[in-house]
Design an enzyme around this catalytic site. Structure first.
Site, short mmCIF file in Angstrom:
data_model
loop_
_atom_site.label_atom_id
_atom_site.label_comp_id
_atom_site.label_asym_id
_atom_site.label_seq_id
_atom_site.Cartn_x
_atom_site.Cartn_y
_atom_site.Cartn_z
N GLU B 65 52.30 59.93 63.13
CA GLU B 65 51.82 61.17 62.76
C GLU B 65 50.92 61.14 61.30
OE1 GLU B 65 55.00 60.65 63.54
OE2 GLU B 65 54.77 61.44 65.63
N HIS B 134 63.70 68.34 68.84
CA HIS B 134 62.43 68.65 69.82
C HIS B 134 62.39 70.26 69.88
CE1 HIS B 134 63.11 64.53 71.14
NE2 HIS B 134 62.04 64.77 71.88
#
Lengths: 378, 334
Positions: B65, B134
């Site tokens: 990321e 998540h």
């Protein structure tokens, strides 16, 4: 036992899809750092380039000394000196074409200046009057980066974008030995290799990350060895030998420009001063070590080479020193003038268009400033 | 011009359509992230983009990321308009240094010389039965970072409009995509996408007179449902959908609360240090003399996001909102 044999040893029956992608051998750096000055290779070095490197390295040394003096006078908030590392700084700047980009770290002011930036503008960050004193696009020098290694993925992205646009541009990104431990270093090298981006990574291994020596930073045989794991060549160079750094970087830049992808260059050098003026280097290293490096000074190496080849005499040395002195005097004079700051600039350039919230806060500060000026503030 | 009748479209499709239209309109728009190419994204938002525009415009990156955001910064420095996907809310955290130290600050550091026209797509929030990491509601982190715009749509039309606005913006925009609304459908005509007001404008989704529910993203449909249910109790609730958390639309929110005199902020992110505290303080500062009761917050609990089988107890639902509305019949000292 080779690297490939080792792999077989712990992975005897790889699944069919598993294939080593490349033979790592050509990617591995040489055991000894590449040198030019004082070797037979020096005879082939371009005399004009050597003279240029000499003049710039001497100017760089004077610049470092002047900037350090300015911290003592309170004119600079802080200065991380690159004294001893001038060969790397100068070579990094000179090796690039005008259209190329330089991504310096906070210690690389000198590289930015050698690339043509106004010394005063290059010191804006360290002076404390703003963060970046120049338009990065004008000289194609990214803002001096304070967080470690975070500028490396920027260099990769920019070089990648340039190639997508069909531009013949190379990015050279500078980082220290400590920065190679950061995640962004790893991610940048990995992206660069996967994308075959035209980037050159220059690690200046100056021995210490503030106080932490290299052997506590990495267990790798050299920092250049890290390249092989990403699938790019690693090169090891004597970082105090300006001609050698220039040659290795020039080769890496050419390789990148021709579509060969990135290279990781480790320049072995030494930081002669403390980390910054705020640091006490006597707590973590001994004078004998520093003294040993004095015999391998970048100016000394160039001066010896040029003098022996009859390319430099006393008069030439004096001329170069005079020129550096003029630069320092000009820097001193301009840095002694107080910068003019407008507090209202605090609200400029946070967003393209000021938000309502920032407009309200700007009005508050305006009122405070007006009250201050009228003498009516409490 | 051929006209296409409005037909049911999911929010995920509207996001994808916005990306496609932006890429078609401007060759400098590039999409990058993990799995955005061949797979079309784990939520299929980027489906078909690599096929239509090539993998140089819609790029599968290595799984990193900070690398995705960091290289996007460099691409923006060279004049591209990158749109990066963080795949899941909690996956964005390794990229926070790039986001906070560079994406958000580059314009300011360079005194306007180097804007960052970069869009960060963050699928966020719970309610889809995701395992841990998540389902985070990470909006407070983004809101606390000056230099970023933060938007979050709740309708199919806004998904399209806010995505187009984010990509068109010369500043970095974090677009929080409510995961559990990805499959919500609405009749929508892609040939005539509804114009969305500039980033920073809230909208009154349902007018009402007895109290204002201030909400955004995944909690908007819950608040609409609560407002319907409240009619039985004699409450006529106004629902304000913020759409943009930064900049914040004080004007629309304050006007609503001044009309109704009562307000509840609803979001699924934790309450302590969460967006609701800021919103309640802003409302109180601006509407104190119009308020009949304290501004209340209905938020997720101040716990790490719970496992899927327990998330329904954590997420603010209709009942919890109605309980708060009942508490708005507040009397001093009670």
């Amino acid at each position: 036992m080779t690297v490939m044999e080792q792999r077989d040893a712990y992975r005897p029956t790889p699944p069919p899809a598993w294939q080593p992608r490349t033979d790592p051998a050509p990617l591995l750096p040489d055991a000894e750092p590449f040198r030019v000055l004082g070797t037979d290779a020096a005879a082939k070095a371009d005399a004009r380039l050597l003279r240029r490197l000499y003049a710039e390295v001497v100017r760089g040394r004077r610049y470092n000394a002047q900037a350090t003096a300015l911290t003592k006078q309170g004119r600079l908030a802080v200065y991380p000196s690159s004294t001893g590392q001038e060969a790397c700084e100068v070579a990094a700047a000179l090796v690039l074409e005008e259209r190329d980009w330089l991504f310096p770290s906070y210690r690389d002011t000198l590289a930015a200046v050698a690339r043509g930036l106004d010394p005063v503008q290059a010191l804006t960050l360290l002076r404390g009057d703003w963060h970046t004193g120049y338009d990065p696009r004008e000289h194609r020098v990214a803002p001096l980066c304070t967080p470690l290694a975070t500028q490396l993925p920027h260099a990769v992205g920019l070089a990648h974008a340039a190639r997508l646009k069909g531009d013949d541009v190379v990015a050279l990104a500078m980082v220290g030995d400590g920065g190679t431990s950061e995640g962004d270093f790893h991610e940048a090298l990995n992206f660069a290799a996967v994308w075959q981006a035209p980037v050159v990574f220059l690690v200046q291994n100056n021995g210490f990350a503030i106080s932490v020596p290299l052997d506590k930073q990495t267990a790798a045989p050299s920092l250049a060895h890290k390249a092989v794991g990403y699938g790019m060549p690693g090169r090891l160079v004597d970082g105090n030998d300006a001609a050698a750094v220039h040659e290795v970087l020039a080769e890496a830049v050419r390789h990148a420009r021709e579509g060969g992808g990135p290279t990781l260059v480790e320049a072995i050098t030494y930081r002669m001063e403390a980390h910054t003026n705020a640091d006490d280097a006597t707590r973590y290293r001994v004078d004998a070590e520093v003294d040993a490096w004095r015999d391998h000074d970048p100016i000394l190496l160039l001066e010896r080479e040029l003098t022996e080849r009859g390319l430099l005499d006393e008069e030439g040395i004096r001329a170069v020193r005079d020129d550096a002195e003029k630069m320092a005097a000009d820097l001193r004079e301009r840095m002694n003038q107080d910068p003019v700051l407008d507090p209202m600039d605090l609200f400029r350039d946070v967003y393209a268009e000021q938000t309502t919230q920032l407009r309200e806060q700007a009005a508050q500060l305006r009122a405070e400033l007006d009250a201050e000026a009228d003498g009516t503030d409490r | 011009m051929t006209t296409v009748a409005a037909k049911p479209v999911t929010m995920a499709q509207a996001f994808g359509r916005a990306l496609r239209d932006a890429m078609a309109a401007d060759p400098s728009v590039h999409v990058l992230g993990e799995d955005v190419g061949t797979l079309g994204g784990v939520f299929r938002v980027t489906d078909g983009l690599a096929k239509e525009f090539g993998d140089a415009r819609c790029t599968d990156t290595p799984l990193a990321e900070a690398g995705i955001l960091g290289t996007a910064v460099g691409m923006a420095m060279y004049g591209l308009r990158p749109v990066v996907e963080m795949q899941f809310d909690a996956f964005a955290y390794p990229g926070f240094e790039q986001l906070i130290s560079h994406v958000a600050k580059m314009r300011n550091r360079t005194r306007g010389a180097m804007p960052m026209p970069l869009t960060v797509r963050v699928p966020y929030g719970g309610g889809i039965g995701g395992v841990e990491h998540h389902s985070d509601s990470s909006e407070a982190y983004y809101m606390a970072t000056p230099g970023l715009h933060v938007v979050t749509p709740a309708t199919v039309a806004d998904a399209y409009g806010l995505m187009r606005a984010a990509i068109a913006s010369d500043d970095p925009v974090v677009i929080l995509e409510p995961k559990r609304l990805y499959w919500s459908k609405d009749s929508w005509n892609p040939e005539h996408p509804t114009d969305v007001e500039p980033i920073g404008r809230a909208v009154v989704r349902r007018p009402g007179s007895s109290a204002t529910l201030i909400t955004y993203g995944p909690s908007v449909p819950v608040c609409m449902e609560a407002a319907e249910a409240a009619r039985a109790e004699g409450w006529d609730l106004e629902v304000v959908d913020l759409r943009s958390l930064v900049p914040f639309d004080d004007e629309t929110v304050s006007a609503s609360v001044r009309r109704t005199g009562r307000a509840v902020v609803v979001h699924e992110s934790g309450g302590f240090g969460g967006p609701g505290g800021e919103i309640a303080a802003r409302v109180t500062e601006r509407c104190f003399h119009h308020l009949e009761a304290p501004v209340l917050r209905v938020a997720g609990f101040d716990i790490p996001y719970p496992p899927p089988m327990l998330e329904r107890h954590h997420l603010p639902g209709v009942d919890r909102i109605l309980d708060a509305v009942a508490r708005l019949q507040w009397e001093a000292g009670s």
